[in-house]
Scaffold this motif. Structure first.
Motif, PDB file in Angstrom:
ATOM      1  N   VAL A  93      88.769  79.245  90.474  1.00  0.00           N
ATOM      2  CA  VAL A  93      88.299  80.311  91.366  1.00  0.00           C
ATOM      3  C   VAL A  93      88.499  81.696  90.761  1.00  0.00           C
ATOM      4  N   SER A  94      87.585  82.601  91.161  1.00  0.00           N
ATOM      5  CA  SER A  94      87.742  84.035  90.905  1.00  0.00           C
ATOM      6  C   SER A  94      88.457  84.643  92.094  1.00  0.00           C
ATOM      7  N   ALA A  95      88.773  85.922  91.980  1.00  0.00           N
ATOM      8  CA  ALA A  95      89.359  86.651  93.110  1.00  0.00           C
ATOM      9  C   ALA A  95      88.305  86.845  94.196  1.00  0.00           C
ATOM     10  N   MET A  96      88.759  86.992  95.436  1.00  0.00           N
ATOM     11  CA  MET A  96      87.836  87.127  96.574  1.00  0.00           C
ATOM     12  C   MET A  96      87.018  88.418  96.480  1.00  0.00           C
ATOM     13  N   GLY A 117      91.415  81.225  87.953  1.00  0.00           N
ATOM     14  CA  GLY A 117      90.649  81.614  86.769  1.00  0.00           C
ATOM     15  C   GLY A 117      91.162  82.929  86.208  1.00  0.00           C
ATOM     16  N   PHE A 118      90.589  83.351  85.065  1.00  0.00           N
ATOM     17  CA  PHE A 118      90.752  84.713  84.539  1.00  0.00           C
ATOM     18  C   PHE A 118      92.130  84.969  83.922  1.00  0.00           C
ATOM     19  N   GLN A 119      93.124  84.103  84.202  1.00  0.00           N
ATOM     20  CA  GLN A 119      94.471  84.401  83.722  1.00  0.00           C
ATOM     21  C   GLN A 119      94.967  83.388  82.707  1.00  0.00           C
ATOM     22  N   THR A 179      87.878  92.123  95.123  1.00  0.00           N
ATOM     23  CA  THR A 179      89.321  92.328  94.997  1.00  0.00           C
ATOM     24  C   THR A 179      89.714  92.962  93.670  1.00  0.00           C
ATOM     25  N   THR A 180      89.173  92.446  92.573  1.00  0.00           N
ATOM     26  CA  THR A 180      89.594  92.944  91.254  1.00  0.00           C
ATOM     27  C   THR A 180      89.251  94.427  91.102  1.00  0.00           C
ATOM     28  N   ASP A 181      88.019  94.810  91.541  1.00  0.00           N
ATOM     29  CA  ASP A 181      87.633  96.236  91.474  1.00  0.00           C
ATOM     30  C   ASP A 181      88.592  97.083  92.304  1.00  0.00           C
ATOM     31  N   GLY A 236      94.805  88.487  92.090  1.00  0.00           N
ATOM     32  CA  GLY A 236      93.596  88.245  92.895  1.00  0.00           C
ATOM     33  C   GLY A 236      93.247  86.771  92.933  1.00  0.00           C
ATOM     34  N   GLU A 237      93.283  86.126  91.796  1.00  0.00           N
ATOM     35  CA  GLU A 237      92.901  84.714  91.695  1.00  0.00           C
ATOM     36  C   GLU A 237      93.944  83.817  92.378  1.00  0.00           C
ATOM     37  N   CYS A 238      95.196  84.281  92.414  1.00  0.00           N
ATOM     38  CA  CYS A 238      96.247  83.468  93.055  1.00  0.00           C
ATOM     39  C   CYS A 238      96.002  83.378  94.563  1.00  0.00           C
ATOM     40  N   GLY A 283      89.698  89.303  80.348  1.00  0.00           N
ATOM     41  CA  GLY A 283      88.598  90.284  80.378  1.00  0.00           C
ATOM     42  C   GLY A 283      87.756  90.052  81.616  1.00  0.00           C
ATOM     43  N   ARG A 284      87.126  91.136  82.115  1.00  0.00           N
ATOM     44  CA  ARG A 284      86.362  91.049  83.357  1.00  0.00           C
ATOM     45  C   ARG A 284      85.309  89.944  83.268  1.00  0.00           C
ATOM     46  N   GLY A 285      85.192  89.203  84.357  1.00  0.00           N
ATOM     47  CA  GLY A 285      84.245  88.085  84.378  1.00  0.00           C
ATOM     48  C   GLY A 285      84.781  86.833  83.695  1.00  0.00           C
ATOM     49  N   GLY A 286      86.051  86.859  83.329  1.00  0.00           N
ATOM     50  CA  GLY A 286      86.616  85.799  82.487  1.00  0.00           C
ATOM     51  C   GLY A 286      86.825  84.447  83.154  1.00  0.00           C
ATOM     52  N   SER A 287      86.668  84.359  84.477  1.00  0.00           N
ATOM     53  CA  SER A 287      86.868  83.053  85.121  1.00  0.00           C
ATOM     54  C   SER A 287      85.863  82.016  84.639  1.00  0.00           C
ATOM     55  N   ASP A 288      84.665  82.459  84.277  1.00  0.00           N
ATOM     56  CA  ASP A 288      83.678  81.521  83.720  1.00  0.00           C
ATOM     57  C   ASP A 288      84.269  80.847  82.488  1.00  0.00           C
ATOM     58  N   THR A 289      84.925  81.658  81.663  1.00  0.00           N
ATOM     59  CA  THR A 289      85.512  81.131  80.430  1.00  0.00           C
ATOM     60  C   THR A 289      86.679  80.197  80.734  1.00  0.00           C
TER      61      THR A 289
END
Ligand code: ASP
Ligand code: MG
Length: 421
Positions: free
Chosen positions: A41-44, A136-138, A47-49, A74-76, A150-156
């Motif tokens: 998951v990404s942040a809701m 994700g993202f972390q 949230t990150t912004d 955010g992702e937590c 990096g921003r958008g990193g949950s895809d990765t």
């Protein structure tokens, strides 16, 4: 052994508790299909912004370590909430952050790369029949520091997990229905692609279509993870499958048209025509981490024995580029330096253009017929890009989309009359 499906849900898909409930349904449906499911998951929502803005009101130059500490929260939040929603549907589920899983990254804050992912804990929990939800993202470094990708990193994160687990597929659920031939906001009859190759997707991503984090596509290509981009709002639509070019049936020479207005053009005039000048210029830019996209060096003028070098960079890198230019201008004995930000890059992309003559000439002719001046050209095996004036960008995209028949099923007529590139 059961097949593993990795599912990733972006910010809009988990924006509020209602959305999280529908995501829980999508997840448990996949489990009901008889698959093991790992969710990222990404942040809701935004949230990150929001976290970034809060940080900036307290400190205009926050330390990168603390930014990672902040943004990783955010992702937590979304992973725990989604797990609770899944449990409420009567399924066993457990959430893990990156440290608990063992998603190891290099020791760099705010844009770390994943080095290694431990799978023992994931496999153990899957074997116990649980659905796993991962933040994700972390990531985490070998000495226990929290990092982000990096921003958008949950895809990765999702693709890397799919690769580590040898998953059957990685489904990226988002707010669009798939990958389109071009931006549907610019060309209303843009069509959704059923399939696209990793290579084309990478070129599209770099050329300005920001559906996926480019590094996620690189990772998918490297480990041959089939990727599906689909909507979490309209689940009857299977979206776009991204896979190896060898596994696709190519029927159109051009798969998509992209536009990028984030670049600027720099021209260094009257550089002496001697060996080593380009190496000095681009070497110095590279040292400052400025990546250069298109480059044109003019034919040397006999009278002055000089030439001009024009190149494009990302707008955000202008301050660093200016520093470099000030430094090397004297060393190069160069004349004027011109900076132009009234530019846009339009690109046509397609693995089917390999060995298919006439594509480039069709592109140039189409732009000419629309009265659009081409200022720079660059090509790769599967992409042709033209730099044009910014105000012509939408007109160019529309005309190219039309001439290559991307809005319909017919194959475009590409018999050009000019020499091919
Ligand atoms: N939440 C992070 C961001 O907004 C990561 C992501 O969404 O992929 O950039
Ligand atoms: Mg995203």
């Amino acid at each position: 052994m059961k097949k593993i499906i990795v599912q990733k849900f972006g910010g809009t898909s988990v924006a509020d508790t209602e959305r999280i409930k529908s995501v829980a349904k999508i997840v448990t449906n996949e489990k009901e299909n008889g698959n093991d499911v790992v969710v990222v998951v990404s942040a809701m929502g935004h949230t990150t912004d929001h976290l970034v803005r809060m940080a900036q009101t307290l400190n205009p130059n926050p330390s990168e370590r603390e930014m990672d500490m902040l943004l990783s929260t955010g992702e937590c939040v979304s992973m725990a909430l989604l797990t609770m929603a899944i449990q409420a549907l009567g399924y066993e589920a457990v959430s893990f952050n990156a440290a608990q899983v063992g998603i190891f990254t290099e020791n760099v804050h705010t844009k770390a790369r994943i080095i290694d992912i431990k799978t023992d804990k994931l496999r153990k929990n899957l074997n116990e029949g649980k659905i796993i939800v991962v933040a994700g993202f972390q990531g985490i470094t070998s000495d226990g520091e929290i990092t982000t990708l990096g921003r958008g990193g949950s895809d990765t994160s999702a693709v890397a997990l799919a690769a580590a687990l040898n998953a059957e597929r990685c489904d990226i659920y988002t707010d669009v229905e798939g990958v389109y031939t071009t931006d549907p906001r610019v060309v209303p009859n843009a069509s959704k692609l059923d399939e696209i190759s990793y290579e084309e997707m990478l070129e599209l991503a770099h050329a300005g279509a920001n559906v996926l984090h480019p590094r996620s596509v690189e990772t998918a290509k490297q480990y041959e993870v089939p990727l599906r981009v689909r909507s979490s709002f309209k689940t009857d639509n299977l979206g776009t499958l991204i896979l190896g070019v060898d596994k696709m049936e190519i029927n159109k020479p051009v798969a998509g048209v992209a536009e990028d207005s984030s670049q600027i053009r720099i021209v260094v005039c009257d550089i002496p025509d001697t060996p080593g000048e380009a190496a000095t210029l681009f070497g110095s830019l590279a040292k400052k981490n400025v990546s250069v996209d298109m480059i044109i060096q003019s034919y040397a003028r006999k009278s002055s024995n000089t030439n001009d070098i024009a190149f494009t960079i990302n707008k955000a890198d202008l301050p660093q580029a200016q520093e470099v230019l000030n430094e090397v201008k004297d060393k190069l004995n160069a004349g004027d330096i011109k900076i132009d930000d009234n530019i846009a890059k339009v690109s046509i992309i397609g693995a089917g253009m390999i060995d298919r003559p006439g594509i480039a000439s069709t592109m140039f002719q189409t732009l000419a017929e629309s009265g659009i001046n081409i200022r720079m050209i660059s090509t790769s095996e599967i992409k042709i890009s033209c730099l044009i004036n910014k105000e012509d960008a939408q007109k160019a995209v529309k005309a190219l989309h039309e001439v290559f028949a991307l809005g319909s099923d017919e194959v475009a007529d590409v018999k050009g009359t000019l020499p091919d590139v």
